[in-house]
Design an enzyme around this catalytic site. Structure first.
Site, PDB file in Angstrom:
ATOM      1  CG  ASP A  14       3.961  -1.719  -0.371  1.00  0.00           C
ATOM      2  OD1 ASP A  14       4.340  -0.533  -0.457  1.00  0.00           O
ATOM      3  OD2 ASP A  14       2.874  -2.120  -0.818  1.00  0.00           O
ATOM      4  CD  GLU A  75       6.436   1.979  -2.660  1.00  0.00           C
ATOM      5  OE1 GLU A  75       6.228   2.362  -3.809  1.00  0.00           O
ATOM      6  OE2 GLU A  75       5.637   1.269  -2.010  1.00  0.00           O
ATOM      7  CG  ASP A 147      -0.796  -4.483   0.437  1.00  0.00           C
ATOM      8  OD1 ASP A 147      -0.630  -3.288   0.155  1.00  0.00           O
ATOM      9  OD2 ASP A 147      -1.904  -4.969   0.717  1.00  0.00           O
TER      10      ASP A 147
END
Length: 171
Positions: A14, A75, A147
């Protein structure tokens, strides 16, 4: 030097230019999905962007070398608070893509909507719902940062996507 036999080890990333979450899980045919490690790379907000990006690259590379995942799920950017934030996030994504590619990981990208739908069953799930589902699926007892939970959700989404592709081929 990948040594997982028939198991598949996946790293979720992420990306962020201040905080970058990572999570590694492993799927084996008989034992299901196992949590390996997760965490949050915290970069000094006061450092210039180029220094933070270099530190991010070094940290991600070290994690990849230590835990030897075979694939990475990263992502996609879907929005940012402003143009500067979008550019910084884009730079951090680029660093994650390069670190994974240099270490010979196959790289896959998923939107936040795809990840939430895959892990929670609802594409508009909130952070708390994602954290709870990730902890439940992987039987994680410690509290995860947002996260690291998002990174683990990315890895789970990738494995779920592979499972669906396998089922589709068999049909």
């Amino acid at each position: 030097m990948k040594r997982h036999g028939k198991n598949k080890r996946v790293m979720g990333i992420d990306p962020g230019s201040i905080f970058c979450g990572y999570g590694i899980i492993e799927r084996s045919g008989k034992d299901g999905t196992e949590y390996i490690v997760s965490g949050r790379i915290a970069l000094n907000r006061g450092d210039p962007l180029n220094k933070r990006l270099a530190e991010l690259f070094t940290n991600l590379s070290e994690i990849i070398i230590e835990y030897q995942p075979e694939e990475a799920a990263i992502e996609k950017i879907f929005f940012a608070k402003g143009i500067k934030a979008a550019l910084n996030l884009g730079h951090a994504r680029g660093i994650a893509l390069v670190a994974a590619t240099i270490e010979n990981l196959a790289v896959f990208e998923y939107s936040a909507l795809e990840v939430k739908k895959s892990v929670v069953g609802y594409g508009r799930a909130d952070k708390r719902q994602v954290m709870e589902m990730v902890s439940g699926i992987l039987d994680i007892r410690q509290i995860l940062s947002e996260d690291s939970a998002d990174a683990l959700a990315l890895a789970l989404c990738h494995l779920n996507t592979l499972d669906l592709a396998t089922l589709a081929r068999k049909a």
